[in-house]
Design a protein around this motif. Structure first.
Motif, PDB file in Angstrom:
ATOM      1  N   MET A   1       0.827  -1.189   0.000  1.00  0.00           N
ATOM      2  CA  MET A   1       0.000   0.000   0.000  1.00  0.00           C
ATOM      3  C   MET A   1       0.874   1.257   0.000  1.00  0.00           C
ATOM      4  N   LYS A   2       1.996   1.198   0.729  1.00  0.00           N
ATOM      5  CA  LYS A   2       2.903   2.344   0.743  1.00  0.00           C
ATOM      6  C   LYS A   2       3.406   2.656  -0.663  1.00  0.00           C
ATOM      7  N   ALA A   3       3.744   1.614  -1.395  1.00  0.00           N
ATOM      8  CA  ALA A   3       4.259   1.808  -2.754  1.00  0.00           C
ATOM      9  C   ALA A   3       3.210   2.433  -3.655  1.00  0.00           C
ATOM     10  N   LEU A   4       1.962   2.043  -3.492  1.00  0.00           N
ATOM     11  CA  LEU A   4       0.876   2.621  -4.280  1.00  0.00           C
ATOM     12  C   LEU A   4       0.738   4.112  -3.998  1.00  0.00           C
ATOM     13  N   ILE A   5       0.748   4.487  -2.736  1.00  0.00           N
ATOM     14  CA  ILE A   5       0.621   5.894  -2.361  1.00  0.00           C
ATOM     15  C   ILE A   5       1.804   6.690  -2.910  1.00  0.00           C
ATOM     16  N   GLU A   6       3.013   6.156  -2.753  1.00  0.00           N
ATOM     17  CA  GLU A   6       4.199   6.848  -3.254  1.00  0.00           C
ATOM     18  C   GLU A   6       4.155   7.005  -4.767  1.00  0.00           C
ATOM     19  N   THR A   7       3.705   5.995  -5.475  1.00  0.00           N
ATOM     20  CA  THR A   7       3.629   6.050  -6.934  1.00  0.00           C
ATOM     21  C   THR A   7       2.650   7.112  -7.395  1.00  0.00           C
ATOM     22  N   ILE A   8       1.509   7.188  -6.763  1.00  0.00           N
ATOM     23  CA  ILE A   8       0.504   8.188  -7.139  1.00  0.00           C
ATOM     24  C   ILE A   8       1.020   9.592  -6.872  1.00  0.00           C
ATOM     25  N   VAL A   9       1.569   9.812  -5.695  1.00  0.00           N
ATOM     26  CA  VAL A   9       1.960  11.153  -5.277  1.00  0.00           C
ATOM     27  C   VAL A   9       3.219  11.627  -6.006  1.00  0.00           C
ATOM     28  N   THR A  10       4.107  10.715  -6.362  1.00  0.00           N
ATOM     29  CA  THR A  10       5.350  11.097  -7.033  1.00  0.00           C
ATOM     30  C   THR A  10       5.096  11.873  -8.315  1.00  0.00           C
ATOM     31  N   SER A  11       4.079  11.494  -9.049  1.00  0.00           N
ATOM     32  CA  SER A  11       3.801  12.171 -10.315  1.00  0.00           C
ATOM     33  C   SER A  11       3.163  13.550 -10.117  1.00  0.00           C
ATOM     34  N   LEU A  12       2.723  13.861  -8.920  1.00  0.00           N
ATOM     35  CA  LEU A  12       2.046  15.122  -8.656  1.00  0.00           C
ATOM     36  C   LEU A  12       2.966  16.227  -8.131  1.00  0.00           C
ATOM     37  N   VAL A  13       4.048  15.853  -7.478  1.00  0.00           N
ATOM     38  CA  VAL A  13       4.856  16.824  -6.741  1.00  0.00           C
ATOM     39  C   VAL A  13       6.114  17.238  -7.493  1.00  0.00           C
ATOM     40  N   ASP A  14       6.695  18.371  -7.075  1.00  0.00           N
ATOM     41  CA  ASP A  14       7.957  18.851  -7.635  1.00  0.00           C
ATOM     42  C   ASP A  14       9.167  18.294  -6.888  1.00  0.00           C
ATOM     43  N   HIS A  15       8.971  17.860  -5.652  1.00  0.00           N
ATOM     44  CA  HIS A  15      10.061  17.340  -4.818  1.00  0.00           C
ATOM     45  C   HIS A  15       9.743  15.897  -4.397  1.00  0.00           C
ATOM     46  N   PRO A  16       9.874  14.934  -5.321  1.00  0.00           N
ATOM     47  CA  PRO A  16       9.522  13.548  -4.970  1.00  0.00           C
ATOM     48  C   PRO A  16      10.443  12.922  -3.926  1.00  0.00           C
ATOM     49  N   GLU A  17      11.621  13.483  -3.737  1.00  0.00           N
ATOM     50  CA  GLU A  17      12.549  12.933  -2.743  1.00  0.00           C
ATOM     51  C   GLU A  17      12.083  13.209  -1.316  1.00  0.00           C
ATOM     52  N   ASP A  18      11.157  14.139  -1.129  1.00  0.00           N
ATOM     53  CA  ASP A  18      10.663  14.482   0.205  1.00  0.00           C
ATOM     54  C   ASP A  18       9.411  13.710   0.618  1.00  0.00           C
ATOM     55  N   ARG A  50     -10.055  17.904  -4.115  1.00  0.00           N
ATOM     56  CA  ARG A  50     -10.424  16.892  -5.114  1.00  0.00           C
ATOM     57  C   ARG A  50      -9.345  15.844  -5.337  1.00  0.00           C
ATOM     58  N   ILE A  51      -8.103  16.268  -5.402  1.00  0.00           N
ATOM     59  CA  ILE A  51      -7.024  15.305  -5.641  1.00  0.00           C
ATOM     60  C   ILE A  51      -6.845  14.403  -4.426  1.00  0.00           C
ATOM     61  N   ALA A  52      -6.903  14.967  -3.224  1.00  0.00           N
ATOM     62  CA  ALA A  52      -6.786  14.167  -2.005  1.00  0.00           C
ATOM     63  C   ALA A  52      -7.917  13.147  -1.930  1.00  0.00           C
ATOM     64  N   LYS A  53      -9.106  13.551  -2.297  1.00  0.00           N
ATOM     65  CA  LYS A  53     -10.249  12.637  -2.279  1.00  0.00           C
ATOM     66  C   LYS A  53     -10.055  11.510  -3.292  1.00  0.00           C
ATOM     67  N   ALA A  54      -9.514  11.838  -4.463  1.00  0.00           N
ATOM     68  CA  ALA A  54      -9.271  10.815  -5.482  1.00  0.00           C
ATOM     69  C   ALA A  54      -8.198   9.823  -5.027  1.00  0.00           C
ATOM     70  N   ILE A  55      -7.145  10.331  -4.387  1.00  0.00           N
ATOM     71  CA  ILE A  55      -6.094   9.444  -3.878  1.00  0.00           C
ATOM     72  C   ILE A  55      -6.673   8.515  -2.815  1.00  0.00           C
ATOM     73  N   ARG A  56      -7.467   9.074  -1.912  1.00  0.00           N
ATOM     74  CA  ARG A  56      -8.087   8.251  -0.864  1.00  0.00           C
ATOM     75  C   ARG A  56      -9.014   7.195  -1.461  1.00  0.00           C
ATOM     76  N   THR A  57      -9.746   7.534  -2.496  1.00  0.00           N
ATOM     77  CA  THR A  57     -10.650   6.576  -3.137  1.00  0.00           C
ATOM     78  C   THR A  57      -9.877   5.396  -3.699  1.00  0.00           C
ATOM     79  N   VAL A  58      -8.765   5.665  -4.359  1.00  0.00           N
ATOM     80  CA  VAL A  58      -7.946   4.584  -4.924  1.00  0.00           C
ATOM     81  C   VAL A  58      -7.359   3.719  -3.813  1.00  0.00           C
TER      82      VAL A  58
END
Length: 75
Positions: A1-18, A50-58
């Motif tokens: 589940m951690k990997a799924l969350i990281e994969t989704i969020v990585t494409s959204l942010v400018d600082h994926p290392e954080d 909206r984006i947070a809600k979509a991430i939570r839904t997935v």
């Protein structure tokens, strides 16, 4: 589940290392705490949440343990 969350969020942010995803488990629930760079918080939450809600839904749809509820906290 951690990997799924990281994969989704990585494409959204400018600082994926954080990106940090931590997990805490109790008897009836599993809570994932997502921490991102302060500059990226707005991108992860999105307009009107909206984006947070979509991430939570997935995340909620992909749960494997039927007995425990899953929660996602975005910090």
């Amino acid at each position: 589940m951690k990997a799924l969350i990281e994969t989704i969020v990585t494409s959204l942010v400018d600082h994926p290392e954080d990106i940090v995803v931590s997990e805490s488990e109790e008897d009836t629930k599993i809570v994932y705490h997502l921490t991102v760079n302060q500059d990226d918080v707005g991108k992860v939450i999105g307009k009107n949440g909206r984006i947070a809600k979509a991430i939570r839904t997935v995340v909620y749809a992909s749960k494997t343990d039927a007995e425990k509820r899953i929660y996602l906290d975005i910090m």
